[in-house]
Design a protein around this motif. Structure first.
Motif, PDB file in Angstrom:
ATOM      1  N   ALA A 108      19.959 -42.452  38.087  1.00 56.56           N
ATOM      2  CA  ALA A 108      18.975 -43.459  38.253  1.00 56.56           C
ATOM      3  C   ALA A 108      17.598 -43.028  37.828  1.00 56.56           C
ATOM      4  O   ALA A 108      17.212 -41.779  38.098  1.00 56.56           O
ATOM      5  N   PHE A 109      16.652 -43.957  37.301  1.00 60.23           N
ATOM      6  CA  PHE A 109      15.206 -43.625  37.512  1.00 60.23           C
ATOM      7  C   PHE A 109      14.616 -44.991  38.035  1.00 60.23           C
ATOM      8  O   PHE A 109      14.970 -45.768  37.420  1.00 60.23           O
ATOM      9  N   VAL A 127      25.583 -43.086  30.543  1.00 60.56           N
ATOM     10  CA  VAL A 127      26.051 -42.449  31.770  1.00 60.56           C
ATOM     11  C   VAL A 127      26.750 -43.467  32.483  1.00 60.56           C
ATOM     12  O   VAL A 127      28.153 -43.451  33.091  1.00 60.56           O
ATOM     13  N   ASN A 128      26.180 -44.358  33.159  1.00 59.35           N
ATOM     14  CA  ASN A 128      26.486 -45.321  33.916  1.00 59.35           C
ATOM     15  C   ASN A 128      27.398 -46.266  33.453  1.00 59.35           C
ATOM     16  O   ASN A 128      28.553 -46.849  34.331  1.00 59.35           O
ATOM     17  N   GLU A 165      12.255 -52.713  40.737  1.00 67.26           N
ATOM     18  CA  GLU A 165      12.040 -51.535  40.467  1.00 67.26           C
ATOM     19  C   GLU A 165      13.143 -50.557  40.055  1.00 67.26           C
ATOM     20  O   GLU A 165      13.281 -49.426  40.037  1.00 67.26           O
ATOM     21  N   LEU A 166      14.479 -51.049  40.191  1.00 68.62           N
ATOM     22  CA  LEU A 166      15.575 -50.569  39.692  1.00 68.62           C
ATOM     23  C   LEU A 166      16.360 -51.254  38.665  1.00 68.62           C
ATOM     24  O   LEU A 166      17.499 -51.370  38.327  1.00 68.62           O
ATOM     25  N   ILE A 167      15.571 -51.843  37.719  1.00 71.71           N
ATOM     26  CA  ILE A 167      16.095 -52.824  36.921  1.00 71.71           C
ATOM     27  C   ILE A 167      17.189 -52.256  35.783  1.00 71.71           C
ATOM     28  O   ILE A 167      18.052 -52.788  35.674  1.00 71.71           O
ATOM     29  N   TYR A 168      16.889 -50.785  35.367  1.00 72.73           N
ATOM     30  CA  TYR A 168      18.015 -50.557  34.442  1.00 72.73           C
ATOM     31  C   TYR A 168      19.185 -49.660  35.106  1.00 72.73           C
ATOM     32  O   TYR A 168      20.101 -50.078  34.629  1.00 72.73           O
ATOM     33  N   ILE A 206      20.909 -38.641  44.417  1.00 76.96           N
ATOM     34  CA  ILE A 206      20.242 -39.876  43.637  1.00 76.96           C
ATOM     35  C   ILE A 206      18.970 -40.202  44.386  1.00 76.96           C
ATOM     36  O   ILE A 206      18.067 -41.100  43.603  1.00 76.96           O
ATOM     37  N   LEU A 207      19.043 -39.931  45.568  1.00 76.81           N
ATOM     38  CA  LEU A 207      17.761 -40.573  46.203  1.00 76.81           C
ATOM     39  C   LEU A 207      16.510 -39.811  45.604  1.00 76.81           C
ATOM     40  O   LEU A 207      15.279 -40.299  45.874  1.00 76.81           O
TER      41      LEU A 207
END
Length: 274
Positions: A108-109, A127-128, A165-168, A206-207
């Motif tokens: 995640a980014f 990847v996801n 803020e986690l759109i992708y 991932i945090l």
């Protein structure tokens, strides 16, 4: 006796928090696992059964009836070619393929639509989302021949509700949710179950993902334990459930999103401001 005993299971992203815990708990169930990650995972069962990476762990594992680690190797899931190499390396270890494919690898980014650079949001999707598609297309044919198998997909509560803020990350997790539901509708009647998992934030690497735009940390007081999440995953695998919501927060978000989606969306939008 566990329904997973003696099953051959491939775990991607095996070096991560969920990956290591999945390895431990599946070995305890008597499953035989194949592990892959960017760096080849360790192949010693005791490393996982006794959680030698976790200094807080109090030994309570019973390895008497544990399964085996059949093999480990490095694998790069960023490209279709890399996914094919993972498949080919798996066949070198288990020529018949696998009984269960766990699409656990993910990243995640944090950032909004315009914050995350192209190379980073493309990597998330590669990847996801695309890797599970490629791997499923490679492993499913042998499952169809045997008329049995299971695909396990790590989605997220971000695959149920999309924080700005986690759109992708959310795009990838909504995508894998859709993929799992569609695959299950097509394949379950032919012996192959699909299980989608929707964890809340958990205490894994991932945090610590890189952030773009506004900097914001997830309070550790609200995150779930990987141990508890994986216990729910394993139970869901044994019951061959389509949807698994591990933990009260995951269940609550799913429930309220179904009952009051507009309110949940407003709450999510407000949370992005802090």
């Amino acid at each position: 006796m566990s329904k997973l005993k003696d099953k051959t299971i491939l775990i991607t992203g095996a070096n991560g928090g969920f990956g290591r815990e999945l390895t431990k708990q599946l070995l305890e169930k008597g499953a035989n696992v194949i592990l892959t990650d960017l760096k080849a995972p360790l192949a010693e069962s005791d490393f996982y059964l006794y959680r030698k990476w976790d200094m807080n762990f109090k030994n309570g594992s019973n390895s008497k009836n544990a399964g085996k680690i059949l093999g480990t190797f490095s694998g790069d899931l960023q490209t279709q070619k890399g996914c094919k190499e993972v498949y080919q390396n798996t066949l070198k270890i288990s020529s018949r393929g696998v009984d269960v494919l766990i699409n656990n690898a993910g990243l995640a980014f944090k950032g909004g639509l315009l914050d995350v650079p192209d190379k980073n949001w493309n990597l998330i999707l590669d990847v996801n989302l695309y890797a599970p598609i490629h791997l499923s297309r490679l492993f499913v044919p042998a499952m169809l021949e045997r008329k049995q198998g299971q695909i396990v997909n790590l989605s997220s509560v971000a695959g149920q509700v999309a924080p700005g803020e986690l759109i992708y990350y959310s795009i990838s997790k909504f995508g894998i949710r859709a993929m799992g539901e569609a695959m299950d509708a097509d394949l379950r009647k032919r012996g192959i179950a699909v299980t989608n998992i929707y964890p809340f934030f958990a205490d894994t690497g991932i945090l610590k993902s890189q952030q773009f735009g506004k900097q914001q940390e997830v309070p550790l007081s609200i995150v779930d334990s990987p141990v508890a999440v994986v216990k729910a995953i394993v139970r869901g695998m044994e019951k061959r459930k389509l949807h698994v919501f591990p933990g009260i927060k995951s269940k609550a978000i799913s429930f309220f999103n179904r009952m009051t989606p507009n309110i949940v969306h407003k709450v999510t939008s407000l949370s992005d401001r802090f």
